[in-house]
Every structure is written in structure tokens, then in C-alpha cells.
Design a protein around this motif. Structure first.
Motif, mmCIF file in Angstrom:
data_model
loop_
_atom_site.group_PDB
_atom_site.id
_atom_site.type_symbol
_atom_site.label_atom_id
_atom_site.label_comp_id
_atom_site.label_asym_id
_atom_site.label_seq_id
_atom_site.Cartn_x
_atom_site.Cartn_y
_atom_site.Cartn_z
ATOM 1 N N SER A 1 0.801 -1.227 0.000
ATOM 2 C CA SER A 1 0.000 0.000 0.000
ATOM 3 C C SER A 1 0.834 1.276 0.000
ATOM 4 O O SER A 1 0.437 2.286 0.576
ATOM 5 C CB SER A 1 -0.968 -0.002 1.195
ATOM 6 N N LYS B 1 3.633 1.863 1.493
ATOM 7 C CA LYS B 1 4.228 2.185 2.793
ATOM 8 C C LYS B 1 5.718 1.863 2.902
ATOM 9 O O LYS B 1 6.320 2.108 3.938
ATOM 10 C CB LYS B 1 3.499 1.411 3.910
ATOM 11 N N ARG C 1 9.729 1.998 2.806
ATOM 12 C CA ARG C 1 10.716 3.062 2.976
ATOM 13 C C ARG C 1 12.103 2.515 2.647
ATOM 14 O O ARG C 1 12.352 1.314 2.758
ATOM 15 C CB ARG C 1 10.723 3.586 4.420
ATOM 16 N N ASP D 1 13.993 -0.702 4.387
ATOM 17 C CA ASP D 1 13.093 -1.750 4.875
ATOM 18 C C ASP D 1 13.547 -3.123 4.385
ATOM 19 O O ASP D 1 14.142 -3.247 3.307
ATOM 20 C CB ASP D 1 11.656 -1.523 4.370
ATOM 21 N N GLN E 1 11.206 7.614 -3.515
ATOM 22 C CA GLN E 1 10.387 7.703 -2.308
ATOM 23 C C GLN E 1 10.816 8.842 -1.399
ATOM 24 O O GLN E 1 9.992 9.548 -0.841
ATOM 25 C CB GLN E 1 10.425 6.353 -1.567
ATOM 26 N N PHE F 1 6.048 -6.839 3.806
ATOM 27 C CA PHE F 1 6.912 -6.093 4.721
ATOM 28 C C PHE F 1 7.384 -7.017 5.835
ATOM 29 O O PHE F 1 6.600 -7.763 6.417
ATOM 30 C CB PHE F 1 6.140 -4.911 5.315
ATOM 31 N N ARG G 1 11.471 -2.899 9.772
ATOM 32 C CA ARG G 1 11.986 -1.538 9.625
ATOM 33 C C ARG G 1 12.557 -1.149 10.980
ATOM 34 O O ARG G 1 11.936 -1.377 12.009
ATOM 35 C CB ARG G 1 10.874 -0.561 9.256
#
Length: 162
Positions: free
Chosen positions: A30, A32, A34, A37, A73, A115, A118
Motif C-alpha cells: 500500500s 508504505k 521506505r 526496509d 520515495q 513487509f 523496519r
């Protein structure tokens, strides 16, 4: 620094940065992700009815995500309507074998990202070390002897006369 440019400046040939397309918002967590990560890559091949998780792509480090307009990003700014441009590619650090796999999947499959982590660089490095160990283990796979062990054939002249 943790920008894509910072990462590119540290590349020494042992790893490469490779990008792959994410087809929709859900494919890239979505929007998200970075820089830095740790992600896991899942692949849905065109003729397959279920996704696979290639062991070679279990823990990958995100270098950046990039919008369709080519904006990384860490450089995305808010649009006039308050929204943000969403990523259309994800760039990861990869060894040569991982890069070949990703290039193949880019052409023949749909790639999804999950994911994993992080935060603390030491913890992130532990995930990456586990992934690197997969390739080391693969290269020097020891031969497993038969359960009986190797057959021993006595050589002539081996007997000693006291």
C-alpha cells in the motif's frame, strides 16, 4: 544517509540495485515501503494458481520505491489535492542470482512484496545475513555419505609383519 543515491555510492560489485514493477497498490504494501526496509518477495507466475516464495528472495533490502514519474520515495512531495504519487517500482539490493530471478519474474510473473522489518540497522543486517547464508550454503553443499559409510578396500601390502 539512507537515500537511494547514498546506497548507490556504496555499491562495490558484490551486490547490484535492481528494480521491479509493482502492478497495483497492494503489491507494494500500500505504498508504505521506505528506504532500508526488509521485505520478502512473493511471485505469482502467469500460469500458476498460487503464489510461491522463492528462498533466494526471502529477505531483501529496499533501496527505494519510485513513482511512474521517476520520483524516488525520499523525494516525493504532497500533490495539490493532498495525495501522494504511489510507487510503480521497488528497487532492492541483490546478488547476481537474485537479480536474474527478479528479471525473469518481472517478465513472466506478478511480484508481490511483504513487509518484514523496519528499524535498527543491526537487526536489518541480521535478516540480510540469513539471506546471504542461503547462497553460501548452496555453493558448498557437502556430500552426504551413504548410511553404511564409504566402502573400505584394503590395499595390497597393507599388512604389517611384526
Amino acid at each position: 544517509g539512507n537515500t537511494a543515491e547514498d546506497v548507490f555510492a556504496t555499491l562495490d560489485g558484490s551486490k547490484v540495485a535492481i528494480s521491479f514493477t509493482v502492478n497495483n497498490l497492494s503489491s507494494a504494501v500500500s505504498g508504505k515501503l521506505r528506504n532500508g526496509d526488509i521485505i520478502t518477495i512473493f511471485v505469482l507466475e502467469q500460469d500458476a494458481d498460487k503464489a510461491i516464495q522463492p528462498a533466494a528472495l526471502t529477505y531483501m533490502q529496499v533501496v527505494t520505491t519510485t513513482t511512474a514519474d521517476g520520483i524516488d520515495q525520499d523525494s516525493i512531495v504532497e500533490n495539490e489535492d493532498g495525495s501522494y504519487s504511489l510507487p510503480s517500482t521497488v528497487t532492492v539490493l541483490a546478488n547476481a542470482e537474485q537479480a536474474k530471478l527478479l528479471a525473469t519474474y518481472e517478465e513472466n510473473a506478478t511480484i508481490h512484496v511483504a513487509f518484514v522489518y523496519r528499524g535498527d540497522k543491526k537487526v536489518a543486517d541480521q535478516f540480510l545475513a540469513v539471506q546471504d547464508a542461503y547462497f553460501i550454503k548452496d555453493e558448498v553443499e557437502p556430500e552426504i555419505p551413504d548410511e553404511e559409510g564409504p566402502e573400505v578396500i584394503p590395499l595390497e601390502g597393507d599388512e604389517t609383519d611384526g
